[in-house]
Design a protein around this motif. Structure first.
Motif, PDB file in Angstrom:
ATOM      1  N   PHE A  92     -55.314  -5.944 -47.450  1.00 51.82           N
ATOM      2  CA  PHE A  92     -55.614  -4.772 -48.268  1.00 51.82           C
ATOM      3  C   PHE A  92     -56.500  -3.715 -47.497  1.00 51.82           C
ATOM      4  N   ARG A  93     -55.917  -3.489 -46.154  1.00 53.75           N
ATOM      5  CA  ARG A  93     -56.689  -2.409 -45.264  1.00 53.75           C
ATOM      6  C   ARG A  93     -56.429  -1.127 -46.004  1.00 53.75           C
ATOM      7  N   GLY A  94     -55.430  -0.897 -46.583  1.00 55.28           N
ATOM      8  CA  GLY A  94     -55.235   0.678 -47.082  1.00 55.28           C
ATOM      9  C   GLY A  94     -53.830   0.916 -47.445  1.00 55.28           C
ATOM     10  N   PHE A 107     -60.309   4.293 -53.457  1.00 56.49           N
ATOM     11  CA  PHE A 107     -60.666   4.153 -52.183  1.00 56.49           C
ATOM     12  C   PHE A 107     -61.942   4.775 -51.769  1.00 56.49           C
ATOM     13  N   ALA A 108     -61.918   4.744 -50.245  1.00 58.18           N
ATOM     14  CA  ALA A 108     -63.185   5.119 -49.763  1.00 58.18           C
ATOM     15  C   ALA A 108     -63.431   6.763 -49.214  1.00 58.18           C
ATOM     16  N   LYS A 109     -64.595   7.056 -49.479  1.00 59.76           N
ATOM     17  CA  LYS A 109     -64.705   8.504 -49.083  1.00 59.76           C
ATOM     18  C   LYS A 109     -65.594   8.884 -47.940  1.00 59.76           C
ATOM     19  N   PRO A 127     -59.709   1.487 -47.994  1.00 60.32           N
ATOM     20  CA  PRO A 127     -60.658   1.071 -49.098  1.00 60.32           C
ATOM     21  C   PRO A 127     -62.295   0.992 -48.490  1.00 60.32           C
ATOM     22  N   CYS A 128     -63.129   0.522 -49.415  1.00 65.73           N
ATOM     23  CA  CYS A 128     -64.460  -0.039 -48.831  1.00 65.73           C
ATOM     24  C   CYS A 128     -64.715  -1.543 -49.325  1.00 65.73           C
ATOM     25  N   SER A 160     -61.824  -6.890 -42.202  1.00 65.27           N
ATOM     26  CA  SER A 160     -63.163  -6.068 -41.809  1.00 65.27           C
ATOM     27  C   SER A 160     -62.562  -4.577 -41.924  1.00 65.27           C
ATOM     28  N   PHE A 161     -62.066  -4.077 -43.047  1.00 68.60           N
ATOM     29  CA  PHE A 161     -61.607  -2.614 -43.145  1.00 68.60           C
ATOM     30  C   PHE A 161     -62.804  -1.888 -43.408  1.00 68.60           C
TER      31      PHE A 161
END
Length: 738
Positions: A92-94, A107-109, A127-128, A160-161
């Motif tokens: 699920f790294r992205g 997702f992460a910003k 993602p975070c 560890s994403f």
């Protein structure tokens, strides 16, 4: 009752590329596993690309998958029919841009509101640890594959994403709620490639300490959610993810996931230690890792959590040049090192359906011998641990303060590497003990000597445990700034263990890289055994300026710099100094040797006899040479001793790994060596069983000692000995040869 993942594990992971699904042959995969004595398959489920018909949001169907094709069903059927286990890789790294645009708020910003992007061949939107994609969506994904396929567990790849800082709404709100502050702002976006191995990043400054601590708790919550989703299908379902180098704190700092998470949550402890791994430019100049590093990691994992199976994620085709094999002979030795200390092996292949169906077939079945050895002896190896006559003290606090992947800036890794080199070359059985809040005297049971390799940070409780251990008769070898720092990293005015060392810090540690020496003050000290015909020892690295309480306990003293140019002025008068260099003494019933310099690191970076031989003498002096095993084998023969204790019966497996070969790395040729012997004192016990597990040898015994004789060691040999307490001693001899 033991679950399958609580026994020795021998994995095959096929990291399938998208086209590897074409004509996928599950029967052929299982046939390869049978031939190599593999017992677990790891195969793609998806996340990056799905290898099954995925009805969930954000699915990414494999474009080569045929209508009606279902390789996961095929694999589960064939694997279980063969009595093996299967877990799936989820990642699920992205996602790519087209999937990101379906749900951009999952997702992460970055701080400016733009998406966090990791640059692979394609841009991946990350993602975070709090994001919907890596939590609600990931849980739904795991539950779907577990419900629809007969799986034995989940492997979360790239867990560890969460690199750097995420400024998504969930993170902002949660941080404000938990800490009462707005998120701190980085000047530079912290993506995986810019800071993953950059110890100079702004992200590691004290300004971000509070955030990193918070993020570690959030990362742990993510792991618990993934584990709970897996375990909801039964305790026999295994969950695990990858952890990295025990000497590199940068990765765990940037991602907030490390060995402590693994200890608490993973069902088995898997560390990524590839023989050809090179993450930094400095490592790239040394493309092949230290040949025993994977075995070292098994020792460390056993100390971290003795009840969980330790596994090394490695591979016959490496991790950098993934389409060709690793150097074959070195890879074989690499696997023997892991097997001989009781570890599991995870053979990770990056292309093809299995190692016998890919472009480069040279490493096909290269794991077979090591896997066969582990399979044949799984019952005893599963519950064995390294014999620790000597133990190296490891703590996360010291790793974080002193560790650095850049060797010239590191004050952690090199100390362990050097101490370990001395222990390996002198065939001294060793392992690790883990410091921290749970560290106690029971951790040192059976340890003859404790090594403190520049253990700068020691809290009051740790020091009292060490003090009591030595007072009761334990040995201690310490170096440089050991015990000079408080738990919070602040510097003490003196060593916390000054009473044990018998010397005091003089408020200065200096660089002594060149033109420094120690003046020998007690040439008959056992610490200087074999060091003859000299008044001086080499000094280098760094040195703590200190003064001994009792001058008679000084083995050697520090000398100030003697510049070597011009030669006419290369002298000082007098050739003496009031400061200590090496102190050897008794404390209570125990013995202590303190080195003021970075001697253990110098055993690794320099290797001169004045470091390695003196350090070995210090270990022998403090331990009184009361070792479980001794041998006259060459230094290039690595001896590994593991034990399994049940009631009053101890089973030993003593293994020899022959690294004697060509001078350059990688080793291209193994030179057979022998004859040599190894001895195991019975100490009132009796030998009840013995056998040759691999290679050739003879075993003889009298009522005091077991003698193993090896006439010719090729690459590997292993012997099993079973001894029992009480009863009459064994009389006579046993003679086995395989």
């Amino acid at each position: 009752m033991k679950y399958w993942y609580q026994k020795n594990l021998r994995f095959l992971q096929t990291v399938l590329r998208e086209p590897d699904i074409i004509d996928y042959d599950a029967k052929a995969v299982v046939a390869y596993m049978k031939e190599t004595n593999t017992n677990v398959l790891v195969v793609n489920a998806g996340g990056v690309i799905d290898f099954f018909k995925n009805p969930l949001p954000m699915s990414k169907e494999n474009k080569f998958m045929k209508k009606g094709q279902d390789i996961l069903s095929d694999v589960c059927r064939e694997i279980h029919a063969a009595g093996m286990h299967v877990i799936v890789r989820v990642d699920f790294r992205g996602v790519e841009k087209e999937r990101y645009e379906q749900h951009p708020y999952w997702f992460a910003k970055n701080a400016d509101g733009s998406p966090k992007i990791v640059k692979y061949e394609k841009d991946f939107y990350s993602p975070c640890y709090l994001s919907h994609y890596s939590n609600e969506h990931a849980v739904e994904y795991i539950r779907y594959v577990m419900e629809h396929y007969d799986l034995d567990g989940i492997w979360e790849n790239a867990v560890s994403f969460g690199t750097g800082i995420c400024y998504c709404e969930k993170c902002r709100n949660r941080y404000l709620k938990d800490i009462g502050k707005e998120l701190p702002v980085l000047k530079v976006n912290a993506d995986r490639h810019s800071v993953m191995f950059d110890s100079t990043s702004e992200f590691f400054t004290p300004e971000f300490d509070e955030y990193r601590s918070w993020k570690a708790a959030i990362a742990d919550e993510h792991i618990v959610r993934m584990k709970n989703a897996t375990k909801s299908f039964g305790e026999d379902k295994a969950y695990s993810a990858e952890i990295f180098d025990l000497y590199n704190s940068v990765i765990s700092k940037i991602c907030s996931i490390g060995h402590d998470n693994a200890k608490r949550h993973f069902d088995y402890l898997i560390s990524c230690v590839f023989m050809d791994a090179a993450f930094t430019q400095e490592q790239a100049n040394r493309p092949y890792d230290i040949i025993n590093n994977a075995g070292t990691t098994i020792r460390y994992s056993r100390a971290l959590q003795e009840t969980k199976q330790p596994v090394i994620n490695t591979g016959g085709n490496g991790t950098r040049a993934r389409y060709v094999c690793d150097p074959l002979i070195e890879n074989r030795l690499w696997l023997w090192e892991i097997a001989s200390v009781g570890g599991g092996i995870w053979n990770c292949y990056f292309n093809g359906q299995h190692p016998g169906a890919t472009y480069d077939l040279r490493a096909s079945q290269s794991e077979k011998d090591a896997y066969t050895f582990l399979a044949d002896n799984s019952d005893i190896i599963s519950d064995s641990r390294p014999v620790r006559d000597v133990a190296m003290f490891y703590s996360f606090a010291n790793l974080e303060k002193f560790g650095n992947p850049i060797q010239s800036k590191d004050d952690f890794q090199a100390h362990f590497r050097g101490a370990e080199r001395v222990l390996i070359e002198n065939h001294i059985p060793y392992g690790f003990v883990i410091g921290g809040k749970y560290f106690s005297l029971s951790d040192l049971e059976g340890v003859k000597t404790l090594i403190l390799p520049n253990a700068g940070i020691l809290d009051d409780k740790e020091m009292e445990v060490i003090r009591e251990y030595v007072r009761n008769g334990g040995g201690l070898v310490a170096s440089f700034e050991t015990s000079l720092y408080n738990e919070d990293g602040s510097k003490r005015p003196d060593y916390g263990l000054a009473d044990v060392f018998g010397c005091h810090y003089n408020n200065e540690s200096i660089l002594t890289a060149n033109d420094y020496y120690f003046k020998i003050k007690n040439p008959v000290s056992p610490v200087l055994k074999g060091i003859l015909s000299t008044e001086l020892l080499m000094n280098s690295g760094k040195t703590a300026i200190c003064t001994a309480d009792n001058k008679e306990e000084e083995v050697a003293g520090y000398l100030p710099e003697i510049l070597n140019q011009p030669p006419e002025y290369a002298w000082i008068q007098p050739m003496d100094s009031p400061y200590a260099g090496i102190v050897a003494r008794s404390f209570g019933k125990g013995r202590v040797v303190y080195f003021a310099n970075t001697v253990d690191a110098l055993c690794f970076t320099n290797g001169h006899e004045d470091f390695t031989e003196v350090y070995a003498n210090a270990v022998n002096y403090t331990s009184r040479k009361e070792y479980t095993m001794e041998t006259d084998a060459y230094r290039s023969v690595h001896t590994n001793l593991i034990e399994h204790i049940e009631n009053e019966t101890t089973t030993y497996i003593l293994s020899f790994v022959n690294t004697t070969g060509t001078q350059q790395r990688p080793v291209k040729e193994i030179i057979a060596v022998g004859p040599f012997t190894a001895s195991v004192p019975l100490n009132g016990r009796r030998l009840t069983d013995s056998s040759i597990l691999w290679g050739e040898g003879r075993i003889t015994a009298d009522n005091e000692t077991v003698i193993i004789s090896v006439d010719c060691l090729k690459d590997f040999a292993s012997i099993k000995l079973t001894v029992e307490q009480g009863g009459s001693n064994y009389v006579g001899s046993l003679d086995y040869c395989r």
